[in-house]
Design an enzyme around this catalytic site. Sequence first.
Site, PDB file in Angstrom:
ATOM      1  N   CYS A   1      -0.406   3.738  -6.539  1.00  0.00           N
ATOM      2  CA  CYS A   1      -1.399   3.229  -5.600  1.00  0.00           C
ATOM      3  C   CYS A   1      -1.680   1.816  -6.080  1.00  0.00           C
ATOM      4  O   CYS A   1      -1.916   1.602  -7.282  1.00  0.00           O
ATOM      5  CB  CYS A   1      -2.667   4.073  -5.633  1.00  0.00           C
TER       6      CYS A   1
ATOM      7  N   CYS B   1       0.880  -1.172   0.000  1.00  0.00           N
ATOM      8  CA  CYS B   1       0.000   0.000   0.000  1.00  0.00           C
ATOM      9  C   CYS B   1       0.915   1.218   0.000  1.00  0.00           C
ATOM     10  O   CYS B   1       1.738   1.378   0.912  1.00  0.00           O
ATOM     11  CB  CYS B   1      -0.860  -0.017   1.259  1.00  0.00           C
TER      12      CYS B   1
HETATM   13  N1  DGL Z   1      -3.949   0.831  -2.160  1.00  0.00           N
HETATM   14  C1  DGL Z   1      -3.499   1.881  -1.345  1.00  0.00           C
HETATM   15  C2  DGL Z   1      -2.318   2.613  -1.862  1.00  0.00           C
HETATM   16  O1  DGL Z   1      -1.526   2.025  -2.555  1.00  0.00           O
HETATM   17  C3  DGL Z   1      -4.441   2.736  -0.591  1.00  0.00           C
HETATM   18  C4  DGL Z   1      -5.779   3.004  -1.095  1.00  0.00           C
HETATM   19  C5  DGL Z   1      -6.598   3.688  -0.042  1.00  0.00           C
HETATM   20  O2  DGL Z   1      -6.970   3.006   0.903  1.00  0.00           O
HETATM   21  O3  DGL Z   1      -6.844   4.907  -0.145  1.00  0.00           O
HETATM   22  O4  DGL Z   1      -2.119   3.769  -1.568  1.00  0.00           O
END
Ligand code: DGL
Length: 282
Positions: free
Chosen positions: A193, A82
């Site tokens: 993301c 993440c």
């Molecule tokens: N998938 C996550 C990232 O790479 C976060 C997405 C979220 O929860 O806002 O930042």
Amino acid sequence: MRTTRSEPGDDRPIGMFDSGFGGLTVARALIDLLPGEDLIYLGDTGRYPYGPRELPEVAWFAHQITEELVERHNVKLVVVACNTAAAAALDSLRERFDVPIIGVIEPGVRALVQATSTGRAGVIGTVGTINSGAYRAAVAAASPDTELVSLACPGFVEFVERGEFDTEQVHVLATALLAPAREAKVDALLLGCTHYPYLARTISDVMGRDVVLVSSADETAFEVRRLMYDSDIVHPRRGDRRGTSTFITTGDVNWFEELGRRLLGPELLRAEQLHWESEPPQ
Ligand code: DGL
């Protein structure tokens, strides 16, 4: 339990986490690249999205999840799958825990600076990730001459979590949010993301076919494999076994299983429920 010294390697699982489903892009890459390893994936869907939250709060979540993976599941390394959590807590996690901690930011940046030939590149991510400046710093360190356009894309994660990847609404939002990257004529765009690879078709339609989309999922999996071989923590029987994958969600189990299977594939048969016993101090 770690194997004895006479048998090299480490038979403990790999731990990884995300706020929800995005980290499954990294899980897919890891399962394909390291099929003999066991994997524990924690999707914090009960508290997603992380992107709009304050970074200290996301850091608190990241520490709580890493503690769960290390202490309860005895993982041998943790992949912070993440970007928002990596931007908020990678350094402090590395200071606190003894196991190796791998994020998604550096591997993605390495691939981005290789992918751009004009030196004009872009990165898109959540508000938390982009505002943290983590990508700007990582690109400046890896390739000081690269001009970087950084754009927050609020709303993208919510579409993915609803299983909506290429509808008209996603297209309209992407056209508006990505306009500055098109105007800057970037030739490579990093999906900063882990949810965004699911929107790759729409993002590519909006950016144009000549713009290379870079996803950190594969690069992160390669980094995990490199570290595991260098540190001699590969599963000792990797050649003759198929690893298991365990999925844990802090939100609705049925939703996690249904959407997760669509996103990851058949390895996601069932998910386990986890309820947090504590929440961050207000
Ligand atoms: N998938 C996550 C990232 O790479 C976060 C997405 C979220 O929860 O806002 O930042």
